[in-house]
Scaffold this active site. Structure first.
Site, PDB file in Angstrom:
ATOM      1  N   PRO A 129       0.375 -20.531   1.925  1.00  0.00           N
ATOM      2  CA  PRO A 129       1.100 -19.455   1.791  1.00  0.00           C
ATOM      3  C   PRO A 129       2.484 -19.626   2.646  1.00  0.00           C
ATOM      4  O   PRO A 129       2.443 -20.262   3.629  1.00  0.00           O
ATOM      5  CB  PRO A 129       0.318 -18.348   2.406  1.00  0.00           C
ATOM      6  CG  PRO A 129      -0.988 -18.578   2.656  1.00  0.00           C
ATOM      7  CD  PRO A 129      -0.948 -20.167   2.817  1.00  0.00           C
ATOM      8  N   HIS A 352      -3.641 -23.009   5.270  1.00  0.00           N
ATOM      9  CA  HIS A 352      -4.538 -22.070   5.182  1.00  0.00           C
ATOM     10  C   HIS A 352      -5.817 -22.245   5.829  1.00  0.00           C
ATOM     11  O   HIS A 352      -6.529 -20.946   6.418  1.00  0.00           O
ATOM     12  CB  HIS A 352      -4.899 -21.712   3.814  1.00  0.00           C
ATOM     13  CG  HIS A 352      -5.068 -20.270   3.600  1.00  0.00           C
ATOM     14  ND1 HIS A 352      -5.510 -19.347   4.224  1.00  0.00           N
ATOM     15  CD2 HIS A 352      -4.700 -19.531   2.358  1.00  0.00           C
ATOM     16  CE1 HIS A 352      -5.727 -18.173   3.550  1.00  0.00           C
ATOM     17  NE2 HIS A 352      -5.020 -18.280   2.493  1.00  0.00           N
ATOM     18  N   LYS A 432      -0.615   8.362  -1.448  1.00  0.00           N
ATOM     19  CA  LYS A 432      -1.249   9.105  -0.466  1.00  0.00           C
ATOM     20  C   LYS A 432      -1.247  10.471  -0.779  1.00  0.00           C
ATOM     21  O   LYS A 432      -2.019  11.439  -0.749  1.00  0.00           O
ATOM     22  CB  LYS A 432      -0.484   8.796   1.027  1.00  0.00           C
ATOM     23  CG  LYS A 432      -1.316   7.636   1.638  1.00  0.00           C
ATOM     24  CD  LYS A 432      -0.526   7.670   2.874  1.00  0.00           C
ATOM     25  CE  LYS A 432      -0.961   6.167   3.683  1.00  0.00           C
ATOM     26  NZ  LYS A 432      -0.256   6.198   5.089  1.00  0.00           N
ATOM     27  N   LYS A 435      -3.535  11.642  -3.055  1.00  0.00           N
ATOM     28  CA  LYS A 435      -4.973  11.244  -2.341  1.00  0.00           C
ATOM     29  C   LYS A 435      -5.480  10.168  -2.932  1.00  0.00           C
ATOM     30  O   LYS A 435      -6.932  10.161  -3.271  1.00  0.00           O
ATOM     31  CB  LYS A 435      -5.969  12.790  -2.443  1.00  0.00           C
ATOM     32  CG  LYS A 435      -5.466  13.905  -1.823  1.00  0.00           C
ATOM     33  CD  LYS A 435      -6.451  14.777  -1.596  1.00  0.00           C
ATOM     34  CE  LYS A 435      -5.722  16.186  -0.771  1.00  0.00           C
ATOM     35  NZ  LYS A 435      -4.549  15.946  -0.333  1.00  0.00           N
ATOM     36  N   TYR A 461      -8.662 -11.648  -8.577  1.00  0.00           N
ATOM     37  CA  TYR A 461      -9.213 -11.964  -7.255  1.00  0.00           C
ATOM     38  C   TYR A 461      -8.224 -11.102  -6.191  1.00  0.00           C
ATOM     39  O   TYR A 461      -7.079 -11.117  -6.296  1.00  0.00           O
ATOM     40  CB  TYR A 461      -9.222 -13.362  -6.639  1.00  0.00           C
ATOM     41  CG  TYR A 461      -9.475 -13.647  -5.423  1.00  0.00           C
ATOM     42  CD1 TYR A 461     -10.568 -14.635  -5.326  1.00  0.00           C
ATOM     43  CD2 TYR A 461      -8.732 -13.600  -4.248  1.00  0.00           C
ATOM     44  CE1 TYR A 461     -10.953 -14.899  -3.994  1.00  0.00           C
ATOM     45  CE2 TYR A 461      -9.048 -13.855  -3.131  1.00  0.00           C
ATOM     46  CZ  TYR A 461     -10.051 -14.651  -2.799  1.00  0.00           C
ATOM     47  OH  TYR A 461     -10.567 -15.137  -1.831  1.00  0.00           O
ATOM     48  N   SER A 463      -8.124 -10.589  -1.815  1.00  0.00           N
ATOM     49  CA  SER A 463      -8.954 -10.837  -0.632  1.00  0.00           C
ATOM     50  C   SER A 463      -9.429  -9.482   0.038  1.00  0.00           C
ATOM     51  O   SER A 463      -8.529  -8.600   0.096  1.00  0.00           O
ATOM     52  CB  SER A 463      -8.026 -11.527   0.227  1.00  0.00           C
ATOM     53  OG  SER A 463      -6.863 -12.614  -0.249  1.00  0.00           O
ATOM     54  N   THR A 474     -13.003 -14.117   4.340  1.00  0.00           N
ATOM     55  CA  THR A 474     -12.878 -13.117   3.242  1.00  0.00           C
ATOM     56  C   THR A 474     -13.835 -13.227   2.281  1.00  0.00           C
ATOM     57  O   THR A 474     -14.841 -13.977   2.350  1.00  0.00           O
ATOM     58  CB  THR A 474     -11.481 -13.618   2.422  1.00  0.00           C
ATOM     59  OG1 THR A 474     -11.754 -14.749   2.003  1.00  0.00           O
ATOM     60  CG2 THR A 474     -10.442 -13.503   3.327  1.00  0.00           C
ATOM     61  N   SER A 563      -3.207 -10.538  -3.115  1.00  0.00           N
ATOM     62  CA  SER A 563      -3.588 -10.156  -1.768  1.00  0.00           C
ATOM     63  C   SER A 563      -2.662  -9.074  -1.117  1.00  0.00           C
ATOM     64  O   SER A 563      -1.323  -9.316  -1.511  1.00  0.00           O
ATOM     65  CB  SER A 563      -3.678 -11.363  -1.002  1.00  0.00           C
ATOM     66  OG  SER A 563      -4.055 -11.267   0.507  1.00  0.00           O
ATOM     67  N   GLN A 564      -3.056  -8.171  -0.481  1.00  0.00           N
ATOM     68  CA  GLN A 564      -2.426  -7.199   0.376  1.00  0.00           C
ATOM     69  C   GLN A 564      -2.239  -7.853   1.639  1.00  0.00           C
ATOM     70  O   GLN A 564      -3.029  -8.093   2.274  1.00  0.00           O
ATOM     71  CB  GLN A 564      -2.942  -5.869   0.451  1.00  0.00           C
ATOM     72  CG  GLN A 564      -1.822  -4.919   1.153  1.00  0.00           C
ATOM     73  CD  GLN A 564      -2.365  -3.564   1.616  1.00  0.00           C
ATOM     74  OE1 GLN A 564      -2.143  -3.141   2.677  1.00  0.00           O
ATOM     75  NE2 GLN A 564      -3.365  -2.985   1.053  1.00  0.00           N
TER      76      GLN A 564
HETATM   77  N1  COA Z   1      -5.822   9.672   0.432  1.00  0.00           N
HETATM   78  C1  COA Z   1      -4.795   9.647   1.315  1.00  0.00           C
HETATM   79  N2  COA Z   1      -4.775   8.333   2.109  1.00  0.00           N
HETATM   80  C2  COA Z   1      -5.381   7.319   1.902  1.00  0.00           C
HETATM   81  C3  COA Z   1      -6.526   7.320   0.879  1.00  0.00           C
HETATM   82  C4  COA Z   1      -6.579   8.439   0.031  1.00  0.00           C
HETATM   83  N3  COA Z   1      -7.733   8.596  -0.595  1.00  0.00           N
HETATM   84  N4  COA Z   1      -6.978   6.222   0.934  1.00  0.00           N
HETATM   85  C5  COA Z   1      -6.423   5.341   1.783  1.00  0.00           C
HETATM   86  N5  COA Z   1      -5.364   6.072   2.393  1.00  0.00           N
HETATM   87  C6  COA Z   1      -4.401   5.604   3.430  1.00  0.00           C
HETATM   88  C7  COA Z   1      -5.263   4.893   4.550  1.00  0.00           C
HETATM   89  O1  COA Z   1      -5.623   5.757   5.490  1.00  0.00           O
HETATM   90  C8  COA Z   1      -4.201   3.719   5.006  1.00  0.00           C
HETATM   91  O2  COA Z   1      -3.289   4.794   5.883  1.00  0.00           O
HETATM   92  P1  COA Z   1      -2.279   4.048   6.828  1.00  0.00           P
HETATM   93  O3  COA Z   1      -1.065   3.531   5.963  1.00  0.00           O
HETATM   94  O4  COA Z   1      -1.932   5.219   7.924  1.00  0.00           O
HETATM   95  O5  COA Z   1      -2.870   2.772   7.357  1.00  0.00           O
HETATM   96  C9  COA Z   1      -3.364   3.461   3.833  1.00  0.00           C
HETATM   97  O6  COA Z   1      -3.707   4.740   2.972  1.00  0.00           O
HETATM   98  C10 COA Z   1      -3.984   2.206   3.403  1.00  0.00           C
HETATM   99  O7  COA Z   1      -5.048   2.233   3.006  1.00  0.00           O
HETATM  100  P2  COA Z   1      -5.528   1.577   1.680  1.00  0.00           P
HETATM  101  O8  COA Z   1      -4.396   1.359   0.642  1.00  0.00           O
HETATM  102  O9  COA Z   1      -6.717   2.059   0.984  1.00  0.00           O
HETATM  103  O10 COA Z   1      -5.719  -0.021   2.112  1.00  0.00           O
HETATM  104  P3  COA Z   1      -6.399  -0.566   3.322  1.00  0.00           P
HETATM  105  O11 COA Z   1      -5.492  -0.530   4.570  1.00  0.00           O
HETATM  106  O12 COA Z   1      -7.798  -0.014   3.539  1.00  0.00           O
HETATM  107  O13 COA Z   1      -6.354  -2.102   3.008  1.00  0.00           O
HETATM  108  C11 COA Z   1      -7.419  -4.114   2.033  1.00  0.00           C
HETATM  109  C12 COA Z   1      -7.355  -2.805   1.592  1.00  0.00           C
HETATM  110  C13 COA Z   1      -8.281  -4.614   0.939  1.00  0.00           C
HETATM  111  C14 COA Z   1      -6.240  -4.699   1.709  1.00  0.00           C
HETATM  112  C15 COA Z   1      -8.005  -4.674   3.369  1.00  0.00           C
HETATM  113  O14 COA Z   1      -9.252  -3.900   3.641  1.00  0.00           O
HETATM  114  C16 COA Z   1      -8.373  -5.974   3.702  1.00  0.00           C
HETATM  115  O15 COA Z   1      -9.279  -6.176   3.483  1.00  0.00           O
HETATM  116  N6  COA Z   1      -7.291  -6.686   4.152  1.00  0.00           N
HETATM  117  C17 COA Z   1      -7.314  -7.821   4.421  1.00  0.00           C
HETATM  118  C18 COA Z   1      -6.852  -8.998   3.351  1.00  0.00           C
HETATM  119  C19 COA Z   1      -6.556 -10.342   3.788  1.00  0.00           C
HETATM  120  O16 COA Z   1      -7.305 -11.012   4.477  1.00  0.00           O
HETATM  121  N7  COA Z   1      -5.509 -10.640   3.202  1.00  0.00           N
HETATM  122  C20 COA Z   1      -5.068 -12.278   3.468  1.00  0.00           C
HETATM  123  C21 COA Z   1      -5.407 -13.247   2.444  1.00  0.00           C
HETATM  124  S1  COA Z   1      -4.358 -14.661   2.984  1.00  0.00           S
END
Ligand code: COA
Length: 635
Positions: A129, A352, A432, A435, A461, A463, A474, A563-564
């Site tokens: 990447p 990677h 958000k 919700k 896919y 991650s 992952t 991916s995020q």
């Molecule tokens: N209502 C209000 N807020 C919510 C919500 C809801 N129902 N669900 C989530 N949120 C909020 C969370 O509290 C969080 O708040 P913040 O901005 O204060 O941190 C924010 O929204 C983000 O949450 P969400 O969008 O659900 O994503 P996450 O941060 O849990 O991430 C993944 C999800 C899958 C990306 C993460 O779990 C992950 O695995 N990341 C690693 C990926 C990776 O390795 N990528 C690289 C590949 S090279």
């Protein structure tokens, strides 16, 4: 035969509950004291092996949105046979469970091997990447040098925390995360093999490296970044050293030896043997492999409009622009290469195998903060030695390998399209407020955008981090679900009422978040299925029918590879598509905007990165409009 598909690297032959609030991935606690790294690591749980029946049931459910019902019935029969009492599934499951008892992580070594080191496609575009930072405030050589000096100082500042084992432990969903990957990214490099690669890491050598490599006009230099009293060079000192490098690499007619690393891995494996037969070449290669990281001082690239700047920068990070531009200004096997252009372009590319995006982006956040807070420190100008230029003796055979590599690189360059957009209508704030999980909202938007473009659902896919577990990497969140399919089919259907569409959207988002929660807790299906297959190979048993099934190939053909990678910095990660007719989509959701990078291959007539990016932007806005204009049904 193992067939690894693109960067998603899955092998195949041929709301969360809404009340659970995750803490940010990089929320930190007090820094760990030196020596506590191991204690922390040892306290982490081991990756579980999910129950066999659970995986079979969930696999079938995941196939539903992407398969015809006749195919599904056939797979159902195969799965019933596979998991029958005393059957092959049960035997393989027992093998996996026994492996899990014997190892820290039953998956990690297999994964490193199968997903990366056995992967024979070029790492360029197909695996490594890039990360694009916003355009920096410089536009000349002095600015480029000053910025590079500060960046190097920023990485060395981060390295002090790695060396002292004082990196703050990260948390996800209240659980501490494995920090292993942070210890793998510096002083490391991939090494090509004839059939399989390896990775070396010199950080724990008795005499760990004290130099970085700098490359300018395709010429590599060893720059020692520590003084004799072991203090890191100051920004001032680094600047002086970089100027020396620049001034002694003005010739632009040098052979781009580094471009060899962009080749198909078997070809590079053979070329590597040729190259390192010569002692001087061998020493030069070793110096690059051992270096803490590499800095690429790039020549100016063709000018583009402001709107296209980030897209062009993404290509510069992913491949360097071709043999006439900066593709020879790289060592693509190096784990970390920071890339700085004269026009304010800045970013990195990383190999990677040792790590996922989040630790890399955490390092970027640190560097950016460091650059903003540190000035040029004036230091006593005791003369420092001239950085050593690395020599290469280029034989006719090596020259031929370089020419081949140039040709392949230029073909790859022509084939890759990347569009980076800053979606500025909203960020995490809107989902958000509704919700909803922002990540799930974006993933469902991606499902709808794909459906709008291709009139079908596709294997997707995303991650998911397994870093809650010791040495976790992952798993896959399969974003195409029965619920997402119901939503995307309804959204543009004029016969459906908005209240129904909102209900379907809520259900799709909820289902996605629930999948995410299962995945990060080690209960997703993809790595388990891979484990069962590799267990069969290890037992020298025949490959079970469920892996020979066309449904399995369809499930592994990820038209959407996503991916995020969240960051504090306004940057975005990018990568190539996982399959020839697919898209690579990476995004960094910020509070009020989302940085998105979309890639596709020009050789595929059906896909178009620019179009996909536009449709995605429109889809995000349409989904917000739907939510804001539709009164919520009372529960
Ligand atoms: N209502 C209000 N807020 C919510 C919500 C809801 N129902 N669900 C989530 N949120 C909020 C969370 O509290 C969080 O708040 P913040 O901005 O204060 O941190 C924010 O929204 C983000 O949450 P969400 O969008 O659900 O994503 P996450 O941060 O849990 O991430 C993944 C999800 C899958 C990306 C993460 O779990 C992950 O695995 N990341 C690693 C990926 C990776 O390795 N990528 C690289 C590949 S090279």
């Amino acid at each position: 035969m193992l067939l690894v598909l693109g960067r998603n690297m899955v092998v195949g032959t041929a709301n969360r509950c809404s009340r659970l609030v995750l803490r940010p991935v990089r929320s930190t606690v007090a820094a760990a004291a030196p020596g506590r790294y191991l204690t922390h690591q040892n306290g982490l749980p081991c990756l579980p092996v999910p129950p066999l029946q659970q995986t079979c049931d969930r696999y079938l459910a995941a196939l539903e949105p992407i398969l015809e019902s006749a195919e599904l019935e056939c797979t159902k029969d195969l799965l019933t046979k596979f998991q029958s009492p005393g059957g092959v599934g049960e035997r393989l499951q027992k093998g996996l469970e026994s492996r899990a008892r014997r190892t820290d992580n039953w998956l990690s070594d297999w994964w490193l091997q199968a997903a990366y080191l056995d992967f024979r496609m070029p790492v360029v575009v197909h695996s490594s990447p890039g990360v694009v930072l916003p355009r920096m405030q410089f536009s000349d050589r002095q600015g480029q040098m000053k910025f590079a000096a500060k960046l190097i100082a920023g990485v060395l500042d981060f390295k002090t925390m790695i060396d002292a084992e004082t990196l703050p432990v990260e948390y996800l969903g209240g659980s501490p995360l494995c920090m292993h990957q942070y210890y793998q990214i510096l002083s490391s490099c991939r090494i090509p093999g004839l059939k399989r690669d390896s990775v070396v890491n010199h950080a724990r050598d008795p005499r760990p490296p004290t130099h970085i490599t700098v490359v300018h006009n395709f010429q590599f230099f060893v720059l020692d970044v520590y003084n004799s009293d072991r203090t890191p060079l100051t920004v001032d000192q680094l600047y002086v050293q970089l100027e020396k490098i620049w001034n002694s690499s003005l010739q632009t007619n040098k052979e781009p030896v580094g471009i060899l690393t962009s080749q198909h891995r078997n070809d590079w494996g053979k070329a590597y043997v040729n190259l390192t037969r010569d002692e001087t070449n061998k020493e030069s290669v070793l110096a690059i492999q051992k270096s803490i990281f590499t800095v690429c001082l790039d020549a100016p690239m063709p000018r583009v409009s402001d709107e296209m700047f980030r897209s062009r920068a993404a290509l510069q990070m992913l491949h360097g622009g071709g043999s006439h531009w900066n593709s020879g200004n790289r060592w693509f096997d190096k784990t970390l290469q920071f890339i700085i252009g004269e026009d304010g372009t800045c970013g990195l590319m990383y190999e990677h195998a040792p790590a996922e995006g989040p630790p890399i982006v955490a390092l970027i956040d640190h560097i950016v903060e460091y650059i903003h807070t540190s000035g040029m420190v004036r230091s006593p100008m005791a003369p420092l030695p001239m950085p050593k230029k690395l020599r290469f003796n280029v034989t006719p055979e090596i020259k031929r390998d370089i020419e081949n590599a140039k040709e392949h690189m230029n073909t790859m360059v022509h084939d890759l399209e990347v569009r980076v957009v800053v979606f500025d209508q909203f960020g995490k704030n809107v989902p958000k407020a509704q919700k909803m999980s922002p990540d799930a909202f974006i993933q469902i938007a991606l499902q709808l955008a794909y459906y709008r473009m291709h009139q079908r659902c596709c294997s997707t896919y995303e991650s998911a981090s397994l870093r809650m577990f010791k040495r976790g990497r992952t798993d896959t969140i399969r974003s195409a679900s029965i619920d997402s399919a119901n939503f995307v089919k309804a959204f543009d259907d004029p016969a459906k009422h908005n209240t129904e569409k909102v209900a379907l959207l809520e259900q799709a988002v909820k289902a996605h978040r629930a999948y995410t929660d299962r995945a990060i807790r080690g209960q997703a299906i993809d790595r388990h299925l891979l484990g069962l297959k590799l267990q069969a190979i290890e037992d020298l048993a025949s490959i079970p029918e469920i892996f020979m099934d066309t449904a399995y190939s369809a499930a592994q053909h990820f038209n959407l590879s996503t991916s995020q990678v969240p960051a504090k910095t306004d940057c975005v990660m990018c990568f190539g598509p996982g399959v020839p007719d697919g898209y690579g989509v990476c995004y960094n959701p910020m509070a009020k905007h989302i940085n998105i990078a979309v890639s596709a291959f020009n050789s595929c007539e059906e896909t178009n990165a620019a179009h996909m990016a536009k449709v995605l932007e429109n889809t995000l806005m349409d989904m917000r409009k739907l939510l804001e204009e539709t009164p919520k049904a009372k529960l």
